[in-house]
Motif scaffolding. Structure first.
Motif, PDB file in Angstrom:
ATOM      1  N   ASN A   1       0.838  -1.197   0.000  1.00  0.00           N
ATOM      2  CA  ASN A   1       0.000   0.000   0.000  1.00  0.00           C
ATOM      3  C   ASN A   1       0.876   1.252   0.000  1.00  0.00           C
ATOM      4  OD1 ASN A   1      -1.497   2.271   1.613  1.00  0.00           O
ATOM      5  ND2 ASN A   1      -3.102   0.915   0.830  1.00  0.00           N
ATOM      6  N   PHE A   2       0.602   2.187  -0.920  1.00  0.00           N
ATOM      7  CA  PHE A   2       1.452   3.361  -1.058  1.00  0.00           C
ATOM      8  C   PHE A   2       1.479   4.196   0.224  1.00  0.00           C
ATOM      9  CE2 PHE A   2       0.013   3.033  -5.690  1.00  0.00           C
ATOM     10  CZ  PHE A   2       1.086   2.226  -6.023  1.00  0.00           C
ATOM     11  N   GLY A   3       0.329   4.405   0.826  1.00  0.00           N
ATOM     12  CA  GLY A   3       0.271   5.215   2.046  1.00  0.00           C
ATOM     13  C   GLY A   3       1.039   4.578   3.181  1.00  0.00           C
ATOM     14  N   VAL A   4       0.879   3.257   3.351  1.00  0.00           N
ATOM     15  CA  VAL A   4       1.593   2.543   4.420  1.00  0.00           C
ATOM     16  C   VAL A   4       3.090   2.580   4.173  1.00  0.00           C
ATOM     17  CG1 VAL A   4       1.915   0.290   5.505  1.00  0.00           C
ATOM     18  CG2 VAL A   4      -0.392   1.060   4.907  1.00  0.00           C
ATOM     19  N   LEU A   5       3.500   2.345   2.918  1.00  0.00           N
ATOM     20  CA  LEU A   5       4.927   2.374   2.594  1.00  0.00           C
ATOM     21  C   LEU A   5       5.545   3.724   2.885  1.00  0.00           C
ATOM     22  CD1 LEU A   5       4.863   0.439  -0.813  1.00  0.00           C
ATOM     23  CD2 LEU A   5       5.841  -0.385   1.329  1.00  0.00           C
ATOM     24  N   GLN A   6       4.856   4.789   2.490  1.00  0.00           N
ATOM     25  CA  GLN A   6       5.387   6.131   2.711  1.00  0.00           C
ATOM     26  C   GLN A   6       5.508   6.430   4.200  1.00  0.00           C
ATOM     27  OE1 GLN A   6       3.319   9.183   0.540  1.00  0.00           O
ATOM     28  NE2 GLN A   6       4.950  10.662   0.841  1.00  0.00           N
ATOM     29  N   GLN A   7       4.499   6.024   4.971  1.00  0.00           N
ATOM     30  CA  GLN A   7       4.546   6.277   6.412  1.00  0.00           C
ATOM     31  C   GLN A   7       5.665   5.484   7.075  1.00  0.00           C
ATOM     32  OE1 GLN A   7       2.633   8.640   7.979  1.00  0.00           O
ATOM     33  NE2 GLN A   7       4.116   8.234   9.610  1.00  0.00           N
ATOM     34  N   LYS A   8       5.890   4.259   6.620  1.00  0.00           N
ATOM     35  CA  LYS A   8       6.976   3.451   7.184  1.00  0.00           C
ATOM     36  C   LYS A   8       8.335   4.104   6.948  1.00  0.00           C
ATOM     37  CE  LYS A   8       5.169  -1.261   7.347  1.00  0.00           C
ATOM     38  NZ  LYS A   8       5.456  -2.668   7.050  1.00  0.00           N
ATOM     39  N   LEU A   9       8.542   4.648   5.750  1.00  0.00           N
ATOM     40  CA  LEU A   9       9.823   5.287   5.455  1.00  0.00           C
ATOM     41  C   LEU A   9       9.979   6.607   6.186  1.00  0.00           C
ATOM     42  CD1 LEU A   9      10.267   4.526   1.648  1.00  0.00           C
ATOM     43  CD2 LEU A   9      11.424   3.470   3.582  1.00  0.00           C
ATOM     44  N   VAL A  10       8.879   7.284   6.446  1.00  0.00           N
ATOM     45  CA  VAL A  10       8.933   8.522   7.240  1.00  0.00           C
ATOM     46  C   VAL A  10       9.320   8.187   8.679  1.00  0.00           C
ATOM     47  CG1 VAL A  10       7.545  10.383   8.231  1.00  0.00           C
ATOM     48  CG2 VAL A  10       7.342   9.832   5.795  1.00  0.00           C
ATOM     49  N   ASP A  11       8.735   7.113   9.211  1.00  0.00           N
ATOM     50  CA  ASP A  11       9.021   6.734  10.598  1.00  0.00           C
ATOM     51  C   ASP A  11      10.432   6.184  10.763  1.00  0.00           C
ATOM     52  OD1 ASP A  11       6.436   7.477  11.189  1.00  0.00           O
ATOM     53  OD2 ASP A  11       5.626   5.433  11.082  1.00  0.00           O
ATOM     54  N   ASP A  12      10.924   5.449   9.763  1.00  0.00           N
ATOM     55  CA  ASP A  12      12.249   4.845   9.861  1.00  0.00           C
ATOM     56  C   ASP A  12      12.906   4.823   8.475  1.00  0.00           C
ATOM     57  OD1 ASP A  12      14.539   3.505  10.477  1.00  0.00           O
ATOM     58  OD2 ASP A  12      13.574   1.589  10.976  1.00  0.00           O
ATOM     59  N   PRO A  13      13.639   5.886   8.121  1.00  0.00           N
ATOM     60  CA  PRO A  13      14.266   5.948   6.785  1.00  0.00           C
ATOM     61  C   PRO A  13      15.257   4.826   6.528  1.00  0.00           C
ATOM     62  CG  PRO A  13      14.265   8.108   7.853  1.00  0.00           C
ATOM     63  CD  PRO A  13      13.858   7.116   8.896  1.00  0.00           C
ATOM     64  N   THR A  14      15.811   4.213   7.573  1.00  0.00           N
ATOM     65  CA  THR A  14      16.792   3.137   7.379  1.00  0.00           C
ATOM     66  C   THR A  14      16.127   1.799   7.067  1.00  0.00           C
ATOM     67  OG1 THR A  14      16.816   2.578   9.743  1.00  0.00           O
ATOM     68  CG2 THR A  14      18.340   4.289   8.996  1.00  0.00           C
ATOM     69  N   LEU A  15      14.798   1.774   7.123  1.00  0.00           N
ATOM     70  CA  LEU A  15      14.073   0.528   6.918  1.00  0.00           C
ATOM     71  C   LEU A  15      14.292  -0.035   5.515  1.00  0.00           C
ATOM     72  CD1 LEU A  15      12.122  -1.307   8.513  1.00  0.00           C
ATOM     73  CD2 LEU A  15      10.231  -0.054   7.479  1.00  0.00           C
ATOM     74  N   TRP A  16      14.539   0.844   4.547  1.00  0.00           N
ATOM     75  CA  TRP A  16      14.714   0.446   3.151  1.00  0.00           C
ATOM     76  C   TRP A  16      15.876  -0.533   3.016  1.00  0.00           C
ATOM     77  CZ3 TRP A  16      12.448  -1.112  -0.553  1.00  0.00           C
ATOM     78  CH2 TRP A  16      12.243  -0.547  -1.806  1.00  0.00           C
ATOM     79  N   GLY A  17      16.970  -0.247   3.706  1.00  0.00           N
ATOM     80  CA  GLY A  17      18.081  -1.180   3.760  1.00  0.00           C
ATOM     81  C   GLY A  17      18.855  -1.304   2.453  1.00  0.00           C
ATOM     82  N   PRO A  18      19.655  -2.364   2.356  1.00  0.00           N
ATOM     83  CA  PRO A  18      20.516  -2.541   1.171  1.00  0.00           C
ATOM     84  C   PRO A  18      19.760  -2.869  -0.114  1.00  0.00           C
ATOM     85  CG  PRO A  18      20.653  -4.457   2.619  1.00  0.00           C
ATOM     86  CD  PRO A  18      19.859  -3.426   3.356  1.00  0.00           C
ATOM     87  N   ALA A  19      18.480  -3.218   0.003  1.00  0.00           N
ATOM     88  CA  ALA A  19      17.712  -3.562  -1.199  1.00  0.00           C
ATOM     89  C   ALA A  19      17.245  -2.343  -1.969  1.00  0.00           C
ATOM     90  CB  ALA A  19      16.493  -4.405  -0.801  1.00  0.00           C
ATOM     91  N   ALA A  20      17.498  -1.134  -1.414  1.00  0.00           N
ATOM     92  CA  ALA A  20      16.914   0.079  -1.979  1.00  0.00           C
ATOM     93  C   ALA A  20      17.307   0.311  -3.427  1.00  0.00           C
ATOM     94  CB  ALA A  20      17.320   1.289  -1.114  1.00  0.00           C
ATOM     95  N   ALA A  21      18.614   0.281  -3.709  1.00  0.00           N
ATOM     96  CA  ALA A  21      19.084   0.611  -5.062  1.00  0.00           C
ATOM     97  C   ALA A  21      18.538  -0.373  -6.086  1.00  0.00           C
ATOM     98  CB  ALA A  21      20.609   0.634  -5.093  1.00  0.00           C
ATOM     99  N   GLY A  22      18.630  -1.658  -5.764  1.00  0.00           N
ATOM    100  CA  GLY A  22      18.129  -2.659  -6.695  1.00  0.00           C
ATOM    101  C   GLY A  22      16.637  -2.530  -6.923  1.00  0.00           C
ATOM    102  N   ALA A  23      15.875  -2.304  -5.856  1.00  0.00           N
ATOM    103  CA  ALA A  23      14.427  -2.170  -5.990  1.00  0.00           C
ATOM    104  C   ALA A  23      14.065  -0.937  -6.799  1.00  0.00           C
ATOM    105  CB  ALA A  23      13.781  -2.099  -4.607  1.00  0.00           C
ATOM    106  N   GLY A  24      14.780   0.175  -6.567  1.00  0.00           N
ATOM    107  CA  GLY A  24      14.503   1.397  -7.317  1.00  0.00           C
ATOM    108  C   GLY A  24      14.720   1.208  -8.805  1.00  0.00           C
ATOM    109  N   LEU A  25      15.803   0.533  -9.171  1.00  0.00           N
ATOM    110  CA  LEU A  25      16.080   0.305 -10.593  1.00  0.00           C
ATOM    111  C   LEU A  25      15.101  -0.687 -11.202  1.00  0.00           C
ATOM    112  CD1 LEU A  25      19.987   0.179 -10.530  1.00  0.00           C
ATOM    113  CD2 LEU A  25      18.545   1.983 -11.480  1.00  0.00           C
ATOM    114  N   LEU A  26      14.682  -1.697 -10.426  1.00  0.00           N
ATOM    115  CA  LEU A  26      13.717  -2.662 -10.942  1.00  0.00           C
ATOM    116  C   LEU A  26      12.349  -2.019 -11.168  1.00  0.00           C
ATOM    117  CD1 LEU A  26      14.654  -5.802  -8.811  1.00  0.00           C
ATOM    118  CD2 LEU A  26      14.873  -5.569 -11.288  1.00  0.00           C
ATOM    119  N   ILE A  27      11.946  -1.152 -10.253  1.00  0.00           N
ATOM    120  CA  ILE A  27      10.693  -0.421 -10.446  1.00  0.00           C
ATOM    121  C   ILE A  27      10.796   0.469 -11.679  1.00  0.00           C
ATOM    122  CG2 ILE A  27       9.229   1.392  -9.455  1.00  0.00           C
ATOM    123  CD1 ILE A  27       9.825   0.157  -6.697  1.00  0.00           C
TER     124      ILE A  27
END
Length: 625
Positions: free
Chosen positions: A196-222
């Motif tokens: 869910n977009f709203g839940v995802l955004q709120q999770k990253l606002v609460d804890d920006p480190t939650l994205w972790g090492p998968a961030a770059a790969g996920a961003g490019l895959l999206i």
């Protein structure tokens, strides 16, 4: 009626029309067209009513119902209503309404009239689903529905081999990008535990480190999803061939909505893309696509292919803006582009119809006096595309150039100016060759203006192409993407002067390159009977005409390798699986059966002999031990 019901009605009206046409009215042309047009026009009116009463930020921002539950995965079918989705809902239904009405005149003689409008309605439903989706799973379902409906519409004239091939090319190429997109969605769910977009955004606002090492790969895959759907390098090759579909299809799918889906998706999930570290790669791919497509457009002779490469270039412009950290400029340009590119495609359709389906611009000419409405509306779409003040394209393109300067991306600023020069040059070339001078063919000498049902959508889109940049679209987008950008001040006069006040260097640079591009187009093409550039540019002109040979390269590498694998797979299936495994087992069983059948002689003496022999063997076996 509650306001909360309106978005649901707006979403499902086109689907209702598509189902009714397919099941009940496909043999009645009038009813089929009436259902399709009424559904989308009513959807637009309800969208206006919704915005009028609920505003750009509705009190109920999200509406959903439970759809799927598998373990920890909880998926809802819901609508996300914010300034971005509400504005896009207006744009999709509004532009689609104009194109539906235009199609009634353009397709009136076609034998597949009802099938065409059913496909158009299905596509509109699918695009609205992308715009309003509140989660990745639902977005991906509608994403694939857009792919299916675009396949049906691109290959509408499936009896033509070129149209059938173009439809398959578009569908398969998009599947490559969509595979990466699906992997990106799975990575997001694995890393963050929600879709869910709203839940995802709120999770990253609460804890920006939650994205972790998968961030770059996920961003490019999206981003892969946008590379396919918005035709970015290296999956850009499907869009020019998609012009094989009817011209209104080109206007709706490949100018105003479908190809915009990738840009919209990136902006919708920008909160995921920005911290992923994928923005530099996105900016590079966007800039590369934009300059390659602009150069290719300069040497195309087919009026629709010129506009197709122009669309590629403008999409690259938008993706480049996102990569520079500017979702607001990207969406601003996406919306104004929907106005003027739909206008240009529909204008091209009127020209093609009047010229007896001739699409080569060098067989046209002199249409200014024979098709005055098409000419003057084209004269509104051309400057908007080229970025002339006060047309809409100037404001949205200026916002991208200003973004490049404010983010200190000076290379992209210079690249953007070069692309703007090329854009002015090739659209000036098209205007001069098609509408000015004398006729180059008998068909154009007897061309007549389009009927009112086709002319009025052109007039409406011409108005939007003029005023779209200074009616407050950017201020609505700034509500969706709040940031350091100054909010436009109230009043049309202040908005008209806004770019010169906020970013004068970008604004005046844009004006300068427009003047240079228009002058160059006039000097090169005024009064010419054929294109003088091939003789002057030689092999570079041929490279531009052939879109830098990407199709040839893919044919010689990827497609040939695919064919080689297909030959190996065919041999393995034919000789190993079907031959050795299947037929081998079958053959040995058959031989054993034939041998045993030899023993069934029907002779009593033979059976007695075999019985005695068998008893002897058993006795020998037992007593011998």
């Amino acid at each position: 009626m509650s306001l909360d019901v309106l978005p649901w009605i707006i979403l499902f009206l086109p689907l209702f029309a598509a189902v009714m046409i397919t099941l009940l009215t496909r043999h009645n042309r009038t009813w089929s067209a009436g259902l399709s047009i009424a559904a989308v026009v009513l959807g637009f009116l309800l969208s206006v009513l919704f915005v009028w009463n609920a505003g750009w930020q509705p009190a109920t921002a999200e509406m959903s119902a439970s759809w799927l539950s598998v373990g920890n995965l909880q998926v809802q079918f819901g609508l996300h209503l914010d300034p971005l989705s509400v504005l896009m809902m207006l744009v999709v239904t509004g532009v689609a309404s104009a194109i539906h009405v235009y199609s009634f005149g353009y397709m009136r003689e076609d034998s597949g009239f009802s099938r065409y409008f059913a496909g158009l309605s299905l596509f509109t439903f699918s695009m609205l689903g992308i715009v309003l989706a509140n989660n990745f799973f639902q977005l991906f379902i509608f994403w694939e529905l857009v792919g299916v409906s675009s396949y049906l519409l691109i290959g509408f004239w499936y009896e033509k081999a070129s149209a059938a091939d173009a439809a398959k090319k578009a569908f398969i190429t998009n599947r490559l990008g969509d595979f990466g997109f699906l992997l990106g969605i799975l990575t997001v769910w694995t890393a963050l535990g929600s879709l869910n977009f709203g839940v995802l955004q709120q999770k990253l606002v609460d804890d920006p480190t939650l994205w972790g090492p998968a961030a770059a790969g996920a961003g490019l895959l999206i981003f892969c999803g946008a590379v396919g759907k918005s035709a970015q390098f290296p999956l850009h090759v499907w869009l020019p061939d998609a012009m094989e579909g009817p011209t209104p299809v080109s206007a709706l799918i490949h100018a105003a909505t479908m190809v915009a889906a990738g840009v919209y998706m990136l902006c919708r999930v920008f909160f995921l893309i920005q911290p992923s570290g994928a923005l530099p790669a996105i900016a590079f791919i966007g800039g590369l696509t934009s300059i390659l497509a602009a150069l290719a457009a300069v040497q195309q002779d087919d009026i629709k292919r010129i506009l197709a490469y122009s669309t590629l270039s403008q999409l690259g412009y938008m993706v480049m803006a996102i990569g520079m950290g500017g979702p607001t400029p990207a969406m601003f340009h996406l919306i104004t582009h929907a106005f003027f590119k739909a206008l240009l495609f529909l204008g091209a359709g009127s020209v093609i119809l009047a010229a007896h389906h001739e699409q080569n611009i060098w067989k046209m000419g002199g249409l200014r006096t024979r098709m005055p409405v098409t000419f003057w509306t084209f004269c509104f779409g051309g400057p908007a595309l080229a970025g002339l003040w006060p047309w809409s394209g100037f404001f949205s393109k200026d916002s991208i150039l200003a973004q490049a300067l404010s983010a200190h991306h000076y290379v992209y600023f210079v690249l953007g100016l070069g692309i703007a020069f090329l854009t002015t040059f090739y659209i000036g070339r098209l205007l001069v060759v098609v509408f000015l001078g004398s006729s180059r063919s008998a068909a154009c000498e007897h061309a007549r203006e389009a009927p009112p049902v086709m002319a009025w959508p052109l007039r409406l889109l011409a108005v939007l192409s003029l005023v779209g940049g200074w009616i407050g679209i950017e201020s609505v987008l700034l509500k969706a993407f709040p940031g350091p950008s100054p909010e436009p001040v109230a009043g049309f006069s202040q908005q008209l002067a806004g770019p010169f006040l906020h970013a004068p260097a970008a604004a005046w640079s844009g004006i300068l390159v427009f003047a240079l591009g228009a002058l160059a187009a006039w000097r090169v093409y005024a009064g010419t009977k054929s294109d003088p550039l091939p003789a002057k540019l030689g092999s570079f002109s041929r490279a531009m005409r052939n879109a830098f040979y990407f199709d040839d390269f893919y044919a010689a590498t990827v497609i040939r390798f695919h064919d080689f694998l297909a030959v190996i797979a065919d041999w393995f299936e034919r000789w190993i699986i079907a031959g050795l495994a299947v037929r081998g087992v079958h053959g040995s069983t058959e031989l054993a059966g034939r041998a045993l059948r030899r023993l069934q002689t029907g002779n009593l003496q033979t059976y007695a002999f075999l019985f005695a022999l068998g008893v002897a063997v058993v006795l020998y076996w037992v007593l011998g031990k």
